[in-house]
Motif scaffolding. Structure first.
Motif, mmCIF file in Angstrom:
data_model
loop_
_atom_site.group_PDB
_atom_site.id
_atom_site.type_symbol
_atom_site.label_atom_id
_atom_site.label_comp_id
_atom_site.label_asym_id
_atom_site.label_seq_id
_atom_site.Cartn_x
_atom_site.Cartn_y
_atom_site.Cartn_z
ATOM 1 N N TYR A 187 2.971 4.752 5.168
ATOM 2 C CA TYR A 187 3.110 4.505 3.817
ATOM 3 C C TYR A 187 3.958 4.284 3.197
ATOM 4 O O TYR A 187 4.517 3.562 2.319
ATOM 5 C CB TYR A 187 1.865 5.297 2.992
ATOM 6 C CG TYR A 187 0.722 4.738 3.549
ATOM 7 C CD1 TYR A 187 0.443 3.896 3.371
ATOM 8 C CD2 TYR A 187 -0.317 5.660 4.596
ATOM 9 C CE1 TYR A 187 -1.737 3.309 3.055
ATOM 10 C CE2 TYR A 187 -1.271 5.402 4.684
ATOM 11 C CZ TYR A 187 -1.807 4.502 3.675
ATOM 12 O OH TYR A 187 -3.179 4.285 4.822
ATOM 13 N N SER A 214 -3.078 8.663 9.189
ATOM 14 C CA SER A 214 -2.930 7.301 8.942
ATOM 15 C C SER A 214 -2.945 6.291 9.854
ATOM 16 O O SER A 214 -2.915 5.287 10.191
ATOM 17 C CB SER A 214 -1.179 7.603 9.086
ATOM 18 O OG SER A 214 -0.785 8.468 8.117
ATOM 19 N N SER A 219 -5.885 4.979 -0.508
ATOM 20 C CA SER A 219 -7.118 4.224 -1.045
ATOM 21 C C SER A 219 -6.950 2.983 -1.587
ATOM 22 O O SER A 219 -7.561 2.251 -1.656
ATOM 23 C CB SER A 219 -7.196 5.224 -2.538
ATOM 24 O OG SER A 219 -6.232 5.527 -3.249
ATOM 25 N N TRP A 275 0.324 -1.007 0.034
ATOM 26 C CA TRP A 275 -0.130 -0.079 -0.205
ATOM 27 C C TRP A 275 0.986 1.414 0.084
ATOM 28 O O TRP A 275 1.580 1.567 0.537
ATOM 29 C CB TRP A 275 -0.459 0.138 1.051
ATOM 30 C CG TRP A 275 -1.818 -0.449 1.334
ATOM 31 C CD1 TRP A 275 -2.459 -1.792 0.440
ATOM 32 C CD2 TRP A 275 -1.951 -2.061 2.723
ATOM 33 N NE1 TRP A 275 -2.973 -3.467 1.247
ATOM 34 C CE2 TRP A 275 -3.317 -3.043 1.853
ATOM 35 C CE3 TRP A 275 -1.971 -1.532 3.888
ATOM 36 C CZ2 TRP A 275 -3.598 -3.557 3.472
ATOM 37 C CZ3 TRP A 275 -2.456 -2.450 4.816
ATOM 38 C CH2 TRP A 275 -2.820 -3.402 4.489
ATOM 39 N N SER A 276 0.621 2.090 -1.049
ATOM 40 C CA SER A 276 1.360 3.598 -1.031
ATOM 41 C C SER A 276 0.653 4.456 -0.477
ATOM 42 O O SER A 276 1.279 5.613 -0.557
ATOM 43 C CB SER A 276 1.758 3.558 -2.502
ATOM 44 O OG SER A 276 0.844 3.677 -3.299
ATOM 45 N N LYS A 277 -0.587 4.150 -0.746
ATOM 46 C CA LYS A 277 -1.873 5.353 -0.164
ATOM 47 C C LYS A 277 -2.946 4.402 0.697
ATOM 48 O O LYS A 277 -3.497 3.648 0.390
ATOM 49 C CB LYS A 277 -1.775 5.965 -1.466
ATOM 50 C CG LYS A 277 -2.396 5.862 -2.488
ATOM 51 C CD LYS A 277 -2.702 6.466 -3.377
ATOM 52 C CE LYS A 277 -3.301 5.672 -4.456
ATOM 53 N NZ LYS A 277 -2.294 4.586 -5.231
#
Length: 100
Positions: free
Chosen positions: A76, A57, A42, A38-40
């Motif tokens: 992230y 976060s 969404s 996961w980088s964000k």
């Protein structure tokens, strides 16, 4: 993703026999998270549609048919998921998920 600290999850079901049914669903969640990238926020929602994205976060996951909740803080950029809380819905209602 790396999960810190899985010992928090293990202590929940090992130290409280009444929550031993949380072991299977929690380990399944853990395995899914470990395979994720996961980088964000969404990205989390795309994988776990019932996850609640909070400020700072924080992400709340419903586990075991919504019987339990796991509150995390996700870094992230470094791909680290910090477990901040695991408990029943009633226990969750008694905490401030933003501050824990």
């Amino acid at each position: 993703m790396r999960v810190i600290a899985v010992s928090t999850l293990k202590a929940f079901w090992n130290d409280h026999p009444q929550y031993s049914d949380a072991e299977g669903p929690t380990l399944a969640w853990y395995r899914d998270v470990m395979k994720s990238d996961w980088s964000k926020p969404s990205d989390v929602k795309a994988q776990f549609g019932n996850a609640s994205i909070l400020h700072g976060s924080r992400v709340v996951f419903n586990i075991g048919g919504n019987k339990y909740r796991i509150v995390t803080r996700i870094n992230y950029p470094y791909r680290i998921v910090y477990i901040r809380f695991i408990g029943t819905h009633r226990q969750y209602d008694a905490i401030d998920a933003q501050a824990i």
